[in-house]
Design an enzyme around this catalytic site. Structure first.
Site, PDB file in Angstrom:
ATOM      1  N   TYR A  69       0.855  -1.205   0.000  1.00 17.27           N
ATOM      2  CA  TYR A  69       0.000   0.000   0.000  1.00 17.27           C
ATOM      3  C   TYR A  69       0.887   1.250   0.000  1.00 17.27           C
ATOM      4  O   TYR A  69       0.673   2.174  -0.789  1.00 17.27           O
ATOM      5  CB  TYR A  69      -0.933  -0.012   1.222  1.00 17.27           C
ATOM      6  N   THR A  71       3.931   1.489  -1.034  1.00 17.88           N
ATOM      7  CA  THR A  71       4.605   1.537  -2.342  1.00 17.88           C
ATOM      8  C   THR A  71       3.697   2.142  -3.405  1.00 17.88           C
ATOM      9  O   THR A  71       4.133   2.968  -4.216  1.00 17.88           O
ATOM     10  CB  THR A  71       5.010   0.103  -2.774  1.00 17.88           C
TER      11      THR A  71
HETATM   12  N1  LIG Z   1      -9.746   6.370   4.618  1.00 17.58           N
HETATM   13  C1  LIG Z   1      -8.553   6.842   4.923  1.00 17.58           C
HETATM   14  O1  LIG Z   1      -8.194   7.038   6.111  1.00 17.58           O
HETATM   15  C2  LIG Z   1      -7.586   7.194   3.833  1.00 17.58           C
HETATM   16  C3  LIG Z   1      -6.360   7.770   4.209  1.00 17.58           C
HETATM   17  C4  LIG Z   1      -5.445   8.120   3.233  1.00 17.58           C
HETATM   18  C5  LIG Z   1      -5.771   7.919   1.905  1.00 17.58           C
HETATM   19  N2  LIG Z   1      -6.958   7.349   1.561  1.00 17.58           N
HETATM   20  C6  LIG Z   1      -7.227   7.168   0.148  1.00 17.58           C
HETATM   21  O2  LIG Z   1      -8.478   7.753  -0.162  1.00 17.58           O
HETATM   22  C7  LIG Z   1      -9.033   7.082  -1.307  1.00 17.58           C
HETATM   23  C8  LIG Z   1     -10.465   6.699  -1.013  1.00 17.58           C
HETATM   24  O3  LIG Z   1     -10.445   5.676  -0.017  1.00 17.58           O
HETATM   25  P1  LIG Z   1     -11.627   5.459   1.007  1.00 17.58           P
HETATM   26  O4  LIG Z   1     -11.143   5.804   2.356  1.00 17.58           O
HETATM   27  O5  LIG Z   1     -12.883   6.101   0.496  1.00 17.58           O
HETATM   28  O6  LIG Z   1     -11.720   3.880   0.951  1.00 17.58           O
HETATM   29  P2  LIG Z   1     -12.951   2.921   0.676  1.00 17.58           P
HETATM   30  O7  LIG Z   1     -14.123   3.394   1.461  1.00 17.58           O
HETATM   31  O8  LIG Z   1     -12.432   1.543   0.902  1.00 17.58           O
HETATM   32  O9  LIG Z   1     -13.259   3.173  -0.859  1.00 17.58           O
HETATM   33  C9  LIG Z   1     -12.395   2.662  -1.850  1.00 17.58           C
HETATM   34  C10 LIG Z   1     -12.926   3.065  -3.198  1.00 17.58           C
HETATM   35  O10 LIG Z   1     -12.117   2.418  -4.191  1.00 17.58           O
HETATM   36  C11 LIG Z   1     -12.970   1.791  -5.121  1.00 17.58           C
HETATM   37  N3  LIG Z   1     -12.346   0.583  -5.651  1.00 17.58           N
HETATM   38  C12 LIG Z   1     -11.730  -0.411  -4.969  1.00 17.58           C
HETATM   39  N4  LIG Z   1     -11.327  -1.394  -5.817  1.00 17.58           N
HETATM   40  C13 LIG Z   1     -11.696  -1.001  -7.062  1.00 17.58           C
HETATM   41  C14 LIG Z   1     -11.562  -1.577  -8.356  1.00 17.58           C
HETATM   42  N5  LIG Z   1     -10.966  -2.761  -8.544  1.00 17.58           N
HETATM   43  N6  LIG Z   1     -12.071  -0.898  -9.410  1.00 17.58           N
HETATM   44  C15 LIG Z   1     -12.676   0.283  -9.231  1.00 17.58           C
HETATM   45  N7  LIG Z   1     -12.846   0.887  -8.025  1.00 17.58           N
HETATM   46  C16 LIG Z   1     -12.360   0.246  -6.962  1.00 17.58           C
HETATM   47  C17 LIG Z   1     -14.216   1.448  -4.339  1.00 17.58           C
HETATM   48  O11 LIG Z   1     -15.289   1.313  -5.237  1.00 17.58           O
HETATM   49  P3  LIG Z   1     -16.586   0.414  -4.824  1.00 17.58           P
HETATM   50  O12 LIG Z   1     -17.233   1.121  -3.704  1.00 17.58           O
HETATM   51  O13 LIG Z   1     -17.358   0.383  -6.086  1.00 17.58           O
HETATM   52  O14 LIG Z   1     -16.034  -0.912  -4.414  1.00 17.58           O
HETATM   53  C18 LIG Z   1     -14.367   2.657  -3.433  1.00 17.58           C
HETATM   54  O15 LIG Z   1     -15.040   3.688  -4.111  1.00 17.58           O
HETATM   55  C19 LIG Z   1      -8.101   5.891  -1.569  1.00 17.58           C
HETATM   56  O16 LIG Z   1      -7.221   6.234  -2.597  1.00 17.58           O
HETATM   57  C20 LIG Z   1      -7.347   5.719  -0.266  1.00 17.58           C
HETATM   58  O17 LIG Z   1      -6.096   5.118  -0.455  1.00 17.58           O
HETATM   59  C21 LIG Z   1      -7.877   6.985   2.494  1.00 17.58           C
END
Ligand SMILES: NC(=O)c1ccc[n+]([C@@H]2O[C@H](COP(=O)([O-])OP(=O)(O)OC[C@H]3O[C@@H](n4cnc5c(N)ncnc54)[C@H](OP(=O)(O)O)[C@@H]3O)[C@@H](O)[C@H]2O)c1
Length: 163
Positions: A69, A71
Site C-alpha cells: 500500500y 509503495t
Molecule cells: N480512509 C482513509 O483514512 C484514507 C487515508 C489516506 C488515503 N486514503 C485514500 O483515499 C481514497 C479513497 O479511499 P476510502 O477511504 O474512500 O476507501 P474505501 O471506502 O475503501 O473506498 C475505496 C474506493 O475504491 C474503489 N475501488 C476499490 N477497488 C476497485 C476496483 N478494482 N475498481 C474500481 N474501483 C475500486 C471502491 O469502489 P466500490 O465502492 O465500487 O467498491 C471505493 O469507491 C483511496 O485512494 C485511499 O487510499 C484513504
C-alpha cells in the site's frame, strides 16, 4: 477528474502474497495511470482541466504494516508529479492529495485514529486544495507535521517501529 479508488487489504506480519500485492498495484497504481492518461489526453487537447489524485500520507515511508500500500502511494506521488510537470505547459493542473485518517470503510475497525475526519470534510478540503491549484496538500493540513517528522526518522530507528 478525481482519482480516488484504492484497496488496502490487511497484511499479516509474516505474509508475502504476490497475488494480493499485484491486485493492489493494479487498482492503486494501474487504475490511477489508466484514468490519469485518459484525463491528460483530454485536458491537453482542450487546454484546461484539473486532475486530482488521492494518494496518502502512507506514501511518505515504507511501513512494516503495509509494504505494498505504501509503495503504491509513493508510485502515485511520482506519477502525478510527472504529469503535473508535463501538463503545466498547457494550463492543466494536477493536484496530489495526501490524507491522514478519513472515516470510511477503509478505516473501519481500526479503533481510535489521530485527527480522524469525515468523508464529507475530506471532500471539502480536497476540492478547496484543487481550486487553490495546490501541487500537494495534506488533508487535513496538520499532517505535514507528521510527514516531516516521519520522513526524517533515521532508518535504524524506523526499523524498530511497529507501524
Ligand atoms: N480512509 C482513509 O483514512 C484514507 C487515508 C489516506 C488515503 N486514503 C485514500 O483515499 C481514497 C479513497 O479511499 P476510502 O477511504 O474512500 O476507501 P474505501 O471506502 O475503501 O473506498 C475505496 C474506493 O475504491 C474503489 N475501488 C476499490 N477497488 C476497485 C476496483 N478494482 N475498481 C474500481 N474501483 C475500486 C471502491 O469502489 P466500490 O465502492 O465500487 O467498491 C471505493 O469507491 C483511496 O485512494 C485511499 O487510499 C484513504
Amino acid at each position: 477528474m478525481v482519482y480516488a479508488a484504492a484497496v488496502m487489504p490487511k497484511v499479516a506480519k509474516d505474509e508475502y502474497d504476490t497475488e494480493k500485492d499485484l491486485e493492489q498495484l493494479a487498482v492503486n497504481v494501474g487504475g490511477c495511470i489508466a484514468w490519469g492518461n485518459a484525463a491528460a489526453r483530454l485536458f491537453q487537447s482542450q487546454r484546461f482541466g484539473t486532475l486530482v489524485g488521492i494518494s496518502s500520507i502512507a506514501g511518505e515511508r515504507g511501513r512494516k504494516g503495509a509494504p505494498v500500500y505504501c509503495t503504491t502511494k509513493a508510485a502515485m506521488n511520482t506519477y502525478l508529479e510527472a504529469l503535473r510537470n508535463r501538463l503545466s505547459e498547457c494550463g492543466v493542473h494536477v493536484c496530489t492529495i495526501k490524507p491522514g485518517f478519513v472515516d470510511t470503510d477503509m478505516t473501519k475497525g481500526m479503533g481510535k485514529l489521530l485527527w480522524l475526519i469525515s468523508a464529507d470534510e475530506a471532500a471539502r478540503l480536497i476540492l478547496k486544495a484543487a481550486r487553490a491549484k495546490a501541487n500537494e496538500r495534506f488533508v487535513p493540513r496538520q499532517w505535514w507535521i507528521v510527514a516531516t517528522i516521519i520522513k526524517n526518522i533515521p532508518s535504524f530507528v524506523f526499523k524498530k517501529l511497529n507501524v
